[in-house]
Scaffold this motif. Structure first.
Motif, PDB file in Angstrom:
ATOM      1  N   ILE A 174      16.712  74.073  33.225  1.00  0.00           N
ATOM      2  CA  ILE A 174      17.590  74.562  32.159  1.00  0.00           C
ATOM      3  C   ILE A 174      17.239  76.029  31.951  1.00  0.00           C
ATOM      4  O   ILE A 174      16.080  76.366  31.736  1.00  0.00           O
ATOM      5  N   THR A 175      18.221  76.906  32.051  1.00  0.00           N
ATOM      6  CA  THR A 175      17.945  78.341  31.935  1.00  0.00           C
ATOM      7  C   THR A 175      18.138  78.872  30.520  1.00  0.00           C
ATOM      8  O   THR A 175      17.582  79.923  30.175  1.00  0.00           O
ATOM      9  N   GLY A 176      18.910  78.189  29.701  1.00  0.00           N
ATOM     10  CA  GLY A 176      19.132  78.674  28.343  1.00  0.00           C
ATOM     11  C   GLY A 176      20.096  77.783  27.589  1.00  0.00           C
ATOM     12  O   GLY A 176      20.789  76.943  28.178  1.00  0.00           O
ATOM     13  N   ALA A 177      20.126  77.963  26.274  1.00  0.00           N
ATOM     14  CA  ALA A 177      21.031  77.194  25.421  1.00  0.00           C
ATOM     15  C   ALA A 177      21.258  77.952  24.131  1.00  0.00           C
ATOM     16  O   ALA A 177      20.433  78.798  23.737  1.00  0.00           O
ATOM     17  N   PHE A 178      22.369  77.666  23.493  1.00  0.00           N
ATOM     18  CA  PHE A 178      22.591  78.242  22.160  1.00  0.00           C
ATOM     19  C   PHE A 178      23.530  77.345  21.376  1.00  0.00           C
ATOM     20  O   PHE A 178      24.304  76.563  21.946  1.00  0.00           O
ATOM     21  N   HIS A 179      23.448  77.448  20.052  1.00  0.00           N
ATOM     22  CA  HIS A 179      24.322  76.687  19.166  1.00  0.00           C
ATOM     23  C   HIS A 179      25.048  77.664  18.262  1.00  0.00           C
ATOM     24  O   HIS A 179      24.442  78.576  17.681  1.00  0.00           O
ATOM     25  N   SER A 180      26.342  77.475  18.147  1.00  0.00           N
ATOM     26  CA  SER A 180      27.139  78.314  17.244  1.00  0.00           C
ATOM     27  C   SER A 180      27.810  77.420  16.210  1.00  0.00           C
ATOM     28  O   SER A 180      28.430  76.416  16.557  1.00  0.00           O
ATOM     29  N   GLN A 181      27.662  77.775  14.942  1.00  0.00           N
ATOM     30  CA  GLN A 181      28.263  76.998  13.868  1.00  0.00           C
ATOM     31  C   GLN A 181      29.738  77.346  13.728  1.00  0.00           C
ATOM     32  O   GLN A 181      30.155  78.474  13.988  1.00  0.00           O
ATOM     33  N   GLY A 182      30.527  76.342  13.355  1.00  0.00           N
ATOM     34  CA  GLY A 182      31.945  76.559  13.155  1.00  0.00           C
ATOM     35  C   GLY A 182      32.240  77.156  11.781  1.00  0.00           C
ATOM     36  O   GLY A 182      31.332  77.475  11.006  1.00  0.00           O
ATOM     37  N   GLY A 188      30.553  72.664  14.962  1.00  0.00           N
ATOM     38  CA  GLY A 188      29.669  73.489  15.767  1.00  0.00           C
ATOM     39  C   GLY A 188      29.758  73.140  17.245  1.00  0.00           C
ATOM     40  O   GLY A 188      30.296  72.092  17.614  1.00  0.00           O
ATOM     41  N   GLU A 189      29.217  74.035  18.055  1.00  0.00           N
ATOM     42  CA  GLU A 189      29.226  73.812  19.499  1.00  0.00           C
ATOM     43  C   GLU A 189      27.900  74.271  20.092  1.00  0.00           C
ATOM     44  O   GLU A 189      27.389  75.334  19.747  1.00  0.00           O
ATOM     45  N   THR A 190      27.360  73.442  20.966  1.00  0.00           N
ATOM     46  CA  THR A 190      26.146  73.795  21.704  1.00  0.00           C
ATOM     47  C   THR A 190      26.505  73.933  23.183  1.00  0.00           C
ATOM     48  O   THR A 190      27.245  73.109  23.729  1.00  0.00           O
ATOM     49  N   GLU A 255      18.545  80.173  22.422  1.00  0.00           N
ATOM     50  CA  GLU A 255      18.651  81.601  22.132  1.00  0.00           C
ATOM     51  C   GLU A 255      19.005  81.830  20.678  1.00  0.00           C
ATOM     52  O   GLU A 255      20.103  82.265  20.326  1.00  0.00           O
ATOM     53  N   SER A 256      18.039  81.563  19.815  1.00  0.00           N
ATOM     54  CA  SER A 256      18.245  81.765  18.383  1.00  0.00           C
ATOM     55  C   SER A 256      16.901  81.703  17.688  1.00  0.00           C
ATOM     56  O   SER A 256      16.039  80.913  18.052  1.00  0.00           O
ATOM     57  N   GLY A 257      16.745  82.549  16.695  1.00  0.00           N
ATOM     58  CA  GLY A 257      15.534  82.495  15.886  1.00  0.00           C
ATOM     59  C   GLY A 257      15.731  81.606  14.679  1.00  0.00           C
ATOM     60  O   GLY A 257      14.828  81.402  13.867  1.00  0.00           O
ATOM     61  N   ASN A 258      16.926  81.063  14.561  1.00  0.00           N
ATOM     62  CA  ASN A 258      17.285  80.235  13.423  1.00  0.00           C
ATOM     63  C   ASN A 258      16.842  78.793  13.678  1.00  0.00           C
ATOM     64  O   ASN A 258      17.309  78.130  14.606  1.00  0.00           O
ATOM     65  N   ALA A 259      15.936  78.301  12.847  1.00  0.00           N
ATOM     66  CA  ALA A 259      15.395  76.963  13.031  1.00  0.00           C
ATOM     67  C   ALA A 259      16.478  75.891  12.953  1.00  0.00           C
ATOM     68  O   ALA A 259      16.426  74.887  13.673  1.00  0.00           O
ATOM     69  N   ARG A 264      19.841  71.802  15.758  1.00  0.00           N
ATOM     70  CA  ARG A 264      21.148  71.246  16.126  1.00  0.00           C
ATOM     71  C   ARG A 264      21.310  71.202  17.641  1.00  0.00           C
ATOM     72  O   ARG A 264      21.846  70.244  18.198  1.00  0.00           O
ATOM     73  N   ALA A 265      20.845  72.249  18.320  1.00  0.00           N
ATOM     74  CA  ALA A 265      20.935  72.276  19.778  1.00  0.00           C
ATOM     75  C   ALA A 265      20.109  71.147  20.387  1.00  0.00           C
ATOM     76  O   ALA A 265      20.544  70.472  21.335  1.00  0.00           O
ATOM     77  N   GLN A 266      18.928  70.928  19.845  1.00  0.00           N
ATOM     78  CA  GLN A 266      18.078  69.853  20.365  1.00  0.00           C
ATOM     79  C   GLN A 266      18.681  68.483  20.077  1.00  0.00           C
ATOM     80  O   GLN A 266      18.598  67.576  20.921  1.00  0.00           O
ATOM     81  N   ALA A 267      19.311  68.329  18.920  1.00  0.00           N
ATOM     82  CA  ALA A 267      19.957  67.058  18.585  1.00  0.00           C
ATOM     83  C   ALA A 267      21.147  66.808  19.512  1.00  0.00           C
ATOM     84  O   ALA A 267      21.368  65.682  19.973  1.00  0.00           O
ATOM     85  N   ASP A 268      21.906  67.847  19.805  1.00  0.00           N
ATOM     86  CA  ASP A 268      23.041  67.713  20.718  1.00  0.00           C
ATOM     87  C   ASP A 268      22.566  67.355  22.126  1.00  0.00           C
ATOM     88  O   ASP A 268      23.202  66.571  22.833  1.00  0.00           O
ATOM     89  N   TYR A 269      21.456  67.940  22.537  1.00  0.00           N
ATOM     90  CA  TYR A 269      20.902  67.628  23.860  1.00  0.00           C
ATOM     91  C   TYR A 269      20.472  66.166  23.918  1.00  0.00           C
ATOM     92  O   TYR A 269      20.721  65.479  24.924  1.00  0.00           O
ATOM     93  N   ARG A 270      19.861  65.667  22.854  1.00  0.00           N
ATOM     94  CA  ARG A 270      19.465  64.249  22.817  1.00  0.00           C
ATOM     95  C   ARG A 270      20.699  63.365  22.921  1.00  0.00           C
ATOM     96  O   ARG A 270      20.666  62.310  23.574  1.00  0.00           O
ATOM     97  N   PHE A 271      21.783  63.796  22.287  1.00  0.00           N
ATOM     98  CA  PHE A 271      23.045  63.045  22.356  1.00  0.00           C
ATOM     99  C   PHE A 271      23.523  62.950  23.803  1.00  0.00           C
ATOM    100  O   PHE A 271      23.958  61.887  24.261  1.00  0.00           O
ATOM    101  N   VAL A 272      23.429  64.042  24.546  1.00  0.00           N
ATOM    102  CA  VAL A 272      23.830  64.054  25.951  1.00  0.00           C
ATOM    103  C   VAL A 272      22.956  63.106  26.766  1.00  0.00           C
ATOM    104  O   VAL A 272      23.451  62.292  27.563  1.00  0.00           O
TER     105      VAL A 272
END
Length: 288
Positions: A174-182, A188-190, A255-259, A264-272
């Motif tokens: 995995i080279t990178g990931a990010f989450h953006s809130q709607g 939101g989308e990861t 790619e975010s300093g926001n906890a 949310r990104a980690q939760a979405d990954y677990r969902f996948v």
């Protein structure tokens, strides 16, 4: 005549002396082959994706090699030279001989004996030996699949996908990931980006919307495909993801300093990963 046979056996043995050995702890039924029953899609796919040559063949003759030609082979294994009648060429270019010869290491039972393989039907997976018609180098020491209607269907389906120009390649990281809130609460989308063995772009998108079930999809191009969907189980893309991805997403890759976004990104990954389900591999990856 005996001299000629000895030379052929010695030559074939020399070709594969560097091949990694099988684990002595594997059972006889699965140590050198995916069994007719009880194997999995992943077990077969592990072999298909690394084999430019696949043969459907029936074992004709098994010759035990003398100790002088089995240096380095554990005492729990018997190295043999196998001759098999080729019924059909499933994958490969420029055809193949009517018979295939290859080396095989077979675990011995408690009495030092090996199972009888004559007349049994197997898929043989590996590659040609340059300049030696009819000789086969197995992709792994255990690169045989025992024939059954189920294994036949699985192997042929995987092969059809694997030979396609845009077939999913091995995932290295995995080279990178990010989450953006709607714009509204709960939206939101990861996006998660993967590196493959040949540079083929693969990315995963997970979309969350209030009042709707979370959904995810995989794109295999440079541009995120809005029409992309999640891969069906027991397809080559599913296999690449389910059997290669780590079970959890490292926070350092987000790619975010926001906890909150990292969570949310980690939760979405677990969902996948939960959606993919277990890889289902039942065999040790010999030589891996």
């Amino acid at each position: 005549m005996k001299t000629a046979i000895t030379i052929k056996v010695a030559t074939a043995c020399a070709l594969l002396l560097s091949t990694p050995q099988l684990s002595a702890q594997n059972t006889v039924s699965s140590a050198f082959a995916v069994p007719a029953q009880g194997g999995s899609y992943a077990d077969v796919a592990d072999l298909v994706v690394q084999s430019p040559l696949i043969l459907d063949a029936q074992i004709r003759k098994v010759t035990k090699l003398p100790e002088t030609q089995t240096v380095g082979v554990p005492v729990t294994l018997q190295r043999v030279l196998v001759v098999a009648d080729v019924a059909s060429l499933i994958r490969g270019s420029d055809g193949f001989a009517a018979q295939a010869r290859f080396l095989l290491d077979i675990p011995k039972d408690a009495k030092g004996k090996i199972p009888k393989l004559q007349k049994r039907r197997y898929f043989l997976l590996g590659s040609k030996v340059a300049g030696r018609p009819g000789e086969l180098r197995l992709a792994r020491p255990d690169a045989l699949v025992e024939w059954s209607a189920e294994n036949d269907a699985i192997l042929r389906a995987i092969t059809r996908e694997a030979v396609q120009l845009e077939a999913p390649q091995a995932i290295n990281a995995i080279t990178g990931a990010f989450h953006s809130q709607g714009s509204i609460l709960g939206e939101g989308e990861t996006q998660i980006f993967l590196r493959t063995s040949n540079g083929q772009p693969i990315s995963i998108s997970i979309l969350s919307r209030p009042g709707q079930a979370k959904r995810w999809a995989v794109s295999t191009g440079d541009v995120i495909d809005e029409s992309a969907i999640a891969p069906a189980r027991n397809t080559l893309l599913w296999y690449r993801l389910a059997c290669s991805l780590p079970r959890a997403l490292d926070a350092k890759l987000v790619e975010s300093g926001n906890a909150a976004d990292i969570g949310r990104a980690q939760a979405d990954y677990r969902f996948v990963m939960d959606s993919l389900g277990p890889c289902g591999r039942t065999r040790q990856q010999a030589g891996a």
